[in-house]
Design a protein around this motif. Structure first.
Motif, short mmCIF file in Angstrom:
data_model
loop_
_atom_site.label_atom_id
_atom_site.label_comp_id
_atom_site.label_asym_id
_atom_site.label_seq_id
_atom_site.Cartn_x
_atom_site.Cartn_y
_atom_site.Cartn_z
N ILE A 47 -2.49 -48.97 36.49
CA ILE A 47 -3.63 -48.15 36.88
C ILE A 47 -4.06 -48.54 38.29
O ILE A 47 -4.31 -49.71 38.57
CB ILE A 47 -4.79 -48.31 35.88
N LEU A 48 -4.14 -47.55 39.18
CA LEU A 48 -4.57 -47.78 40.56
C LEU A 48 -6.05 -47.46 40.76
O LEU A 48 -6.70 -48.08 41.59
CB LEU A 48 -3.73 -46.92 41.52
N HIS A 49 -6.54 -46.45 40.03
CA HIS A 49 -7.93 -46.03 40.16
C HIS A 49 -8.40 -45.54 38.80
O HIS A 49 -7.66 -44.83 38.12
CB HIS A 49 -8.06 -44.91 41.20
N TYR A 50 -9.62 -45.90 38.43
CA TYR A 50 -10.14 -45.52 37.11
C TYR A 50 -11.57 -45.04 37.25
O TYR A 50 -12.45 -45.80 37.66
CB TYR A 50 -10.09 -46.73 36.18
N ALA A 51 -11.79 -43.77 36.97
CA ALA A 51 -13.12 -43.20 36.98
C ALA A 51 -13.18 -42.14 35.88
O ALA A 51 -12.15 -41.71 35.38
CB ALA A 51 -13.44 -42.58 38.34
N GLU A 52 -14.38 -41.71 35.54
CA GLU A 52 -14.57 -40.74 34.47
C GLU A 52 -13.99 -39.36 34.80
O GLU A 52 -13.69 -38.57 33.92
CB GLU A 52 -16.06 -40.62 34.17
N THR A 53 -13.78 -39.10 36.09
CA THR A 53 -13.26 -37.79 36.51
C THR A 53 -11.83 -37.84 37.05
O THR A 53 -11.22 -36.79 37.25
CB THR A 53 -14.16 -37.16 37.58
N CYS A 54 -11.28 -39.04 37.29
CA CYS A 54 -9.92 -39.15 37.82
C CYS A 54 -9.34 -40.53 37.50
O CYS A 54 -9.96 -41.55 37.81
CB CYS A 54 -9.92 -38.92 39.33
N ILE A 55 -8.17 -40.55 36.89
CA ILE A 55 -7.44 -41.79 36.66
C ILE A 55 -6.11 -41.67 37.39
O ILE A 55 -5.39 -40.69 37.22
CB ILE A 55 -7.23 -42.06 35.16
#
Length: 100
Positions: A47-55
């Protein structure tokens, strides 16, 4: 799905037993979309980026973006990532060339 997860685990065990690096093999990754409510990605990744709107995940030389609302990573194993939520888009980008 359970059968596919078992076969992915079997493949990982075989590679470990044979001391083979999965990153060097051509079978790469695959995705299984579960309607708009989830996606399962098979293949060694991180996982490079984890947010509620984009992973954003790195998978075998590609960058996979899962976009939507209320996204949540519910499974994160060596060769399986499952994301649930209201999925609006999947984007794949060749990380070496920046192409989609």
């Amino acid at each position: 799905m359970e059968k596919k997860e078992r076969s992915a685990g079997w493949r990982t065990q075989l590679l470990r037993t044979l001391d083979v690096n999965a990153e060097e093999l051509p079978f790469g990754w695959s995705a299984e979309l579960h309607g708009r409510d989830g996606v399962t990605l098979y293949g060694r990744g991180r996982i490079l980026h984890y947010a509620e709107t984009c992973i954003v995940l790195s998978l075998h030389g590609c960058v996979m973006k899962v976009r939507g609302q209320g996204l949540c990573c519910v499974t994160y194993r060596q060769d399986t990532v499952r994301i649930e939520g209201r999925i609006s888009a999947l984007e794949m980008e060749d990380s070496a060339h920046g192409t989609r």
